[in-house]
Design a protein around this motif. Structure first.
Motif, PDB file in Angstrom:
ATOM      1  N   GLN A  21       0.684  -1.093  -0.028  1.00  0.00           N
ATOM      2  CA  GLN A  21       0.155   0.019   0.123  1.00  0.00           C
ATOM      3  C   GLN A  21       0.881   1.211  -0.070  1.00  0.00           C
ATOM      4  N   GLU A  22       1.951   1.167   0.836  1.00  0.00           N
ATOM      5  CA  GLU A  22       2.757   2.493   0.818  1.00  0.00           C
ATOM      6  C   GLU A  22       3.550   2.569  -0.419  1.00  0.00           C
ATOM      7  N   VAL A  23       4.037   1.528  -1.062  1.00  0.00           N
ATOM      8  CA  VAL A  23       4.654   1.677  -2.311  1.00  0.00           C
ATOM      9  C   VAL A  23       3.805   2.148  -3.513  1.00  0.00           C
ATOM     10  N   ASP A  24       2.566   1.732  -3.390  1.00  0.00           N
ATOM     11  CA  ASP A  24       1.578   2.263  -4.369  1.00  0.00           C
ATOM     12  C   ASP A  24       1.459   3.624  -4.053  1.00  0.00           C
ATOM     13  N   HIS A  25       1.243   3.932  -2.830  1.00  0.00           N
ATOM     14  CA  HIS A  25       0.850   5.518  -2.669  1.00  0.00           C
ATOM     15  C   HIS A  25       2.134   6.447  -3.052  1.00  0.00           C
ATOM     16  N   ARG A  26       3.270   5.959  -2.567  1.00  0.00           N
ATOM     17  CA  ARG A  26       4.498   6.600  -3.204  1.00  0.00           C
ATOM     18  C   ARG A  26       4.375   6.739  -4.519  1.00  0.00           C
ATOM     19  N   SER A  27       4.325   5.654  -5.178  1.00  0.00           N
ATOM     20  CA  SER A  27       4.338   5.892  -6.680  1.00  0.00           C
ATOM     21  C   SER A  27       3.420   6.706  -7.431  1.00  0.00           C
ATOM     22  N   GLN A  28       2.160   6.777  -6.831  1.00  0.00           N
ATOM     23  CA  GLN A  28       1.127   7.744  -7.307  1.00  0.00           C
ATOM     24  C   GLN A  28       1.903   9.072  -7.120  1.00  0.00           C
ATOM     25  N   PRO A  37       9.920   8.053 -11.814  1.00  0.00           N
ATOM     26  CA  PRO A  37       9.865   6.693 -11.052  1.00  0.00           C
ATOM     27  C   PRO A  37      11.083   5.806 -11.016  1.00  0.00           C
ATOM     28  N   GLN A  38      11.889   6.049 -11.934  1.00  0.00           N
ATOM     29  CA  GLN A  38      13.212   5.129 -11.979  1.00  0.00           C
ATOM     30  C   GLN A  38      14.207   5.667 -10.854  1.00  0.00           C
ATOM     31  N   PHE A  39      14.241   7.217 -10.572  1.00  0.00           N
ATOM     32  CA  PHE A  39      15.034   7.449  -9.515  1.00  0.00           C
ATOM     33  C   PHE A  39      14.304   7.753  -8.092  1.00  0.00           C
ATOM     34  N   GLN A  40      12.977   7.692  -8.177  1.00  0.00           N
ATOM     35  CA  GLN A  40      12.175   8.198  -6.890  1.00  0.00           C
ATOM     36  C   GLN A  40      11.551   6.795  -6.309  1.00  0.00           C
ATOM     37  N   CYS A  41      11.078   5.903  -7.053  1.00  0.00           N
ATOM     38  CA  CYS A  41      10.268   4.856  -6.470  1.00  0.00           C
ATOM     39  C   CYS A  41      11.413   3.942  -5.831  1.00  0.00           C
ATOM     40  N   VAL A  42      10.737   3.620  -4.740  1.00  0.00           N
ATOM     41  CA  VAL A  42      11.597   2.859  -3.610  1.00  0.00           C
ATOM     42  C   VAL A  42      11.442   1.352  -3.684  1.00  0.00           C
ATOM     43  N   ASP A  43      10.305   0.959  -4.531  1.00  0.00           N
ATOM     44  CA  ASP A  43       9.898  -0.412  -4.558  1.00  0.00           C
ATOM     45  C   ASP A  43      11.053  -1.453  -5.135  1.00  0.00           C
ATOM     46  N   GLU A  44      12.070  -1.731  -4.453  1.00  0.00           N
ATOM     47  CA  GLU A  44      13.145  -2.417  -4.864  1.00  0.00           C
ATOM     48  C   GLU A  44      12.672  -3.982  -5.284  1.00  0.00           C
ATOM     49  N   VAL A  45      11.622  -4.404  -4.240  1.00  0.00           N
ATOM     50  CA  VAL A  45      11.209  -5.838  -4.515  1.00  0.00           C
ATOM     51  C   VAL A  45      10.749  -6.212  -5.820  1.00  0.00           C
ATOM     52  N   SER A  46       9.766  -5.136  -6.338  1.00  0.00           N
ATOM     53  CA  SER A  46       9.271  -5.391  -7.597  1.00  0.00           C
ATOM     54  C   SER A  46      10.405  -5.218  -8.537  1.00  0.00           C
ATOM     55  N   LEU A  47      11.381  -4.681  -8.675  1.00  0.00           N
ATOM     56  CA  LEU A  47      12.245  -4.624  -9.449  1.00  0.00           C
ATOM     57  C   LEU A  47      13.258  -5.856  -9.622  1.00  0.00           C
ATOM     58  N   ASP A  48      12.910  -6.692  -8.705  1.00  0.00           N
ATOM     59  CA  ASP A  48      13.733  -7.954  -8.795  1.00  0.00           C
ATOM     60  C   ASP A  48      13.222  -9.055  -9.547  1.00  0.00           C
ATOM     61  N   ALA A  49      14.219  -9.385 -10.371  1.00  0.00           N
ATOM     62  CA  ALA A  49      13.783 -10.143 -11.360  1.00  0.00           C
ATOM     63  C   ALA A  49      13.449 -11.601 -10.742  1.00  0.00           C
ATOM     64  N   SER A  50      13.979 -11.990  -9.740  1.00  0.00           N
ATOM     65  CA  SER A  50      13.898 -13.201  -8.983  1.00  0.00           C
ATOM     66  C   SER A  50      12.404 -13.495  -8.410  1.00  0.00           C
ATOM     67  N   ARG A  51      11.547 -12.000  -8.158  1.00  0.00           N
ATOM     68  CA  ARG A  51      10.271 -12.334  -7.806  1.00  0.00           C
ATOM     69  C   ARG A  51       9.568 -13.076  -8.805  1.00  0.00           C
TER      70      ARG A  51
END
Ligand SMILES: [Zn+2]
Length: 254
Positions: A21-28, A37-51
């Motif tokens: 929820q927090e990640v979505d809020h931040r990205s909005q 979004p590339q520099f400011q989004c902190v959702d590193e988990v969703s950027l991990d291919a192993s997910r």
């Protein structure tokens, strides 16, 4: 023509990070305010291919690279030259899904480049391949000749056979053996089984098969000598083993 089978490697259920929820809020907020979004989004988990996909490593990575000798990189426009088969629509969709995830630095198609073995695989790459020049390309194939920080994630495989890792190993074993001109061409089954045990643990090993000393006899035949090299074509053997040319048993056990 046999039907094409498809094996999709995407993980069935991608678990959401606990702070979704927090990640979505931040990205909005980031996008509404016009930040990148590339520099400011902190959702590193969703950027991990192993997910989304399982990483291919170690022995299995070596086996697949030795089988799939060539690779075609999307970013270099090389897919235009891909001509080995008609890629099924579902596979195109799977690749497109992986592409839009934005977790890969490169997408590749791996192929054995032999028309009799059409069993290609789409692979997502994280990091960068560095090609090493010190390896004998003609022998290994370009796919195997890499170093650097690249990590590989199979996306989808398709083809008529979809071999298991066991079948793949069986296919590779005869190719990893070089036979001395002083030996008859047929490799005894026992020797093949012995070499298989080496290759299944160390796929990059090369085995040179030659006649053993005249006194080494077993099963009524002169034994064979195996030189096992894991460092490359011209390197000295890591290990020399004498095996029975008939049953393949290691001389240490005679
Ligand atoms: Zn024997």
């Amino acid at each position: 023509m046999a039907e094409v089978q498809i094996l999709d490697y995407r993980k069935p259920e991608v678990e959401e990070p606990s702070n979704q929820q927090e990640v979505d809020h931040r990205s909005q907020l980031v996008s509404a305010l016009g930040f990148s979004p590339q520099f400011q989004c902190v959702d590193e988990v969703s950027l991990d291919a192993s997910r989304y996909y399982e990483e291919l490593t170690g022995r299995d990575l070596d086996l697949w690279m030795l089988f799939h000798r060539s690779f075609y990189e999307k970013s270099k426009g090389e897919w235009e030259q891909y001509h080995f088969d008609r890629v099924p629509t579902q596979v195109l969709e799977d690749i497109s899904f992986a592409d839009q995830l934005g977790v890969f630095d490169e997408l590749e198609i791996w192929t054995p480049e032999r028309r009799s073995e059409i069993d290609p695989m789409a692979v997502g790459v994280v990091g960068e391949r560095t090609v090493t020049a010190q390896i004998d390309w003609a022998h290994w194939g370009s796919n195997t000749c890499h170093s650097g920080n690249a990590r590989f994630f199979p996306i989808v495989r398709w083809g008529e056979s979809l071999m298991s890792i066991e079948e793949l190993t069986d296919q590779l074993v005869p190719r990893r053996i070089q036979i001395s001109p002083y030996l008859p061409g047929l490799i005894p089954q026992g020797v093949l089984s012995f070499v298989r045990s080496i290759i299944s643990n160390t796929p990059r090993a090369r085995v040179f098969l030659d006649k053993a000393g005249v006194f080494a006899k077993h099963c009524g035949e002169r034994a064979s000598r195996l030189e096992i090299r894991t460092r490359g074509f011209a390197s000295p053997a890591d290990k020399t083993v004498t095996v029975c040319a008939v049953c393949g048993e290691n001389r240490d056990n005679w």
